[in-house]
Design an enzyme around this catalytic site. Structure first.
Site, PDB file in Angstrom:
ATOM      1  N   GLY A  88     -50.687  81.507  -7.568  1.00 47.09           N
ATOM      2  CA  GLY A  88     -50.962  81.166  -6.364  1.00 47.09           C
ATOM      3  C   GLY A  88     -52.287  80.399  -6.159  1.00 47.09           C
ATOM      4  O   GLY A  88     -52.847  79.985  -7.141  1.00 47.09           O
ATOM      5  N   GLU A 103     -64.504  61.268  21.265  1.00 42.83           N
ATOM      6  CA  GLU A 103     -64.177  62.785  21.105  1.00 42.83           C
ATOM      7  C   GLU A 103     -63.324  62.974  22.465  1.00 42.83           C
ATOM      8  O   GLU A 103     -62.140  63.648  22.295  1.00 42.83           O
ATOM      9  CB  GLU A 103     -65.250  63.907  20.953  1.00 42.83           C
TER      10      GLU A 103
END
Length: 648
Positions: free
Chosen positions: A208, A431
């Protein structure tokens, strides 16, 4: 579990070395003192005074020590005297005393003892041997037991005496725990399996990403079973001398048999278990011998009864095939990033014992942390606690978790960064372009926050919050992500003009190009190319003009480049179209960002629905930045958006 306090290593050899050094120092001091003359008592004369006193008949007796270079004796008045004379073969003092008739004698000549002569002759040899011993010991690392234990195992023994870790302390990896419960049952009651002829897997390999809890899982297995737990890193086996690693493997397994049943945990096993045959000498030879010994110990002629090996790695692709075959690491257990339920349980584990406010919503925090590992979530809780302490709060509130998440994902705020009004305006419209395009694209993610406060290397960002964990994405979602990412660049072009466009959209362009490339070469989402994979196995992605040698013709490479460009261009055109149609919303949102700096998703929705502004003070002090003129020189660190699955 806690580490067992093993007795300190045998220090007899170390004490012997220091004793030898002290003995050598005493010998040197003794020899030096043996050759020095002792100070004589009484009055000290010069040689000329001594001659005058002898001629004046004031000297009663004398004792001459030629090697020591001194004459001592008594005067006629009863006082002692001494005279320093040169230690030569001639005797000038005796000639003076003979001429005056003073009685005198010579001191006995003392010769060094036989032992002193032997020690003095052996002194250089002893010093050389001692120095060689110390240098050789240090070269071998000064490991446990000194120079004679170079091949000893470095495995640490942990017991279940204190701080016992169990499966209750491990959350978010339920499937991995189910696979390991069988190992626990075998360690508790081996006869349950052996009477049916079953054989427990010799080794379990935990695979993992970093921080998902592989080491904690291994310790939980030992804690549940109540057995000793040996832990060692794969790099601890490999040394510069060939054969040392193999010796440490043998010693580790021999020690484990004494404590059977037990568990041996090898962390980062890829350091020693890589494919063999890469090299033929040096470190490669040492690593291969160590791996061979590990293979023999795991499945040799002698079975390891009651000894179970658990290893962890995040690179299973580089492990040797012999290590993964049945009989060795024959069970691979995936330990992935936790899903939203797993993150919720992990957060609850790390929140234990910490004062939490009533407004804490664990599900909301888990939803807003996609892709976080267990270590990331532990760091998030710790950062929230640190923020609460700095703000002099008695409990951790939801605000601290929000700020801590923004800090972990996007970096710390840089409010001290000097930005001109034009740069703030550019950032706000950039933005706002991201947000407006995202709100008007089907398949886009809900907006969580928009800000023009610099964080990390970004001057501003729009953060998206997925409603669920996304395992895969549809074509519609990918096109929406590309359009959202190009919204900032399109906003700069529309509001400031093409010549005033900055480098702030560099990361957005890179992200869009990466998505488009994967759609064409990996996911088969191009109608012109079709469902064919052109992914470069060496470069892990398609690079225009490179391909896979003869596997891609020049015509195909040109077509791939054309399709990638088409996807990027269409995303840019879609963003311009949306911003043109929603110009009023876009400008209103940009002006609100200039005034409030940060807007939440709910505040953005209320602003665009009915023009409701947030009930907060005006941070600009009533002075809004002017939009023009735009400066011709810009910082290279332009507006950027956040990374991760919610990137736009």
């Amino acid at each position: 579990m806690a580490e067992k306090k093993t007795p300190p290593p045998n220090n007899n050899r170390q004490f012997a070395v220091w004793g030898l050094i002290i003995l050598l120092m005493l010998i040197v001091f003794t020899v030096a003192q043996s050759g020095a003359s002792r100070p004589a008592p009484g009055e000290t004369f010069t040689f000329s005074d001594f001659r005058e006193r002898v001629e004046a008949s004031e000297v009663q007796s004398a004792k001459i020590d030629i090697p020591g270079g001194v004459v001592t004796g008594k005067l006629r008045n009863g006082e002692d005297y001494s005279v320093n004379v040169p230690p030569v073969s001639a005797d000038p003092a005796g000639e003076i005393l003979d001429g005056s008739g003073v009685p005198y004698e010579y001191a006995e000549k003392t010769e060094p003892s036989v032992l002193a002569n032997i020690l003095l002759s052996l002194l250089p040899l002893l010093i050389i041997i001692g120095l060689f011993f110390l240098v050789f010991r240090n070269m071998q690392g000064g490991g446990r037991g000194g120079a004679m234990s170079f091949g000893k195992s470095k495995a640490k023994l942990l017991t279940e005496n204190t701080k016992r870790v169990t499966f209750e302390d491990v959350a978010g990896v339920e499937s991995a725990k189910e696979d390991l419960k069988e190992v626990v049952e075998f360690l508790k009651d081996p006869s349950k399996f052996t009477r049916l002829g079953a054989r427990i897997p010799t080794g379990a390999l935990l695979v993992g990403p970093p921080g998902t809890g592989k080491t904690l899982l291994a310790r939980a297995v030992a804690g549940e079973a109540g057995v000793p737990f040996f832990t060692i890193s794969g790099s601890d086996f490999v040394e510069m001398f060939v054969g040392v690693g193999a010796s440490r493997v043998r010693e580790m397994f021999a020690e484990a048999r004494k404590h059977a049943p037990c568990i041996i945990f090898i962390d980062e096993i890829d350091a020693v278990g890589r494919h063999r045959g890469v090299g033929t000498s040096g470190g490669h030879e040492e690593r291969e011998q160590t791996l061979n010994q590990l293979l023999v110990e795991m499945d040799g002629f002698e079975g390891q009864e009651g000894v179970i090996i658990v290893a962890a790695t995040n690179r299973p692709d580089v492990l040797d095939k012999a290590l993964l075959r049945p009989g060795r690491f024959d069970r691979q257990i995936e330990v992935p990033y936790p899903d939203i339920q797993g993150r919720e349980k992990i957060l609850e584990v790390h929140m234990r014992g910490k004062p939490m406010a009533a407004d804490i919503d664990v599900k909301y925090i888990a939803r807003g942390t996609p892709g976080f590992s267990g270590a990331d979530l532990a760091n998030l809780v710790n950062e929230a606690a640190l923020l609460s302490a700095r703000r002099n709060k008695l409990k951790i509130t939801m605000r601290e978790f929000e700020d801590a998440r923004d800090k972990v994902m996007m970096g710390a705020e840089r409010r001290t960064l000097a930005m001109s009004d034009e740069e703030k305006a550019m950032t706000a419209y950039h933005e706002a372009g991201h947000a407006i395009v995202g709100l008007n694209m089907e398949g886009s993610l809900p907006i969580h926050k928009a800000t023009i406060i610099p964080r990390g290397r970004a001057l501003g960002m729009v953060q998206y919050l997925p409603e669920r964990d996304q395992i895969s994405q549809s074509r519609q979602e990918m096109i929406a992500r590309m359009a959202m990412a190009m919204g900032g660049r399109a906003a700069e072009e529309l509001h400031f003009g093409y010549d005033k466009v900055t480098s702030g959209a560099s990361s957005d362009i890179e992200q869009v190009t990466r998505i488009a490339t994967a759609m064409v070469t990996e996911w088969g989402l191009s109608d012109e190319i079709g469902p064919i994979a052109y992914k470069d196995t060496d470069q892990q992605s398609f690079h225009p003009g490179i391909g896979r040698g003869s596997a891609i013709s020049p015509e195909t490479a040109k077509l791939i480049e054309s399709e990638i460009k088409r996807f990027v261009t269409e995303a840019h055109d879609k963003a311009r179209e949306i911003l043109t149609d929603k110009k009023d919303d876009w400008i209103a949102l940009a002006e609100a960002l200039l005034e409030y700096e940060t807007l939440s998703g709910d505040e953005i929705k209320a602003l665009l629905d009915d023009g409701t502004k947030p009930k907060r003070p005006d941070l600009s002090g009533g002075k809004r930045p002017t939009v023009s003129p735009v400066p011709t020189t810009k910082s290279s660190k332009g507006p950027k958006t956040i990374g991760g699955p919610s990137e736009a």
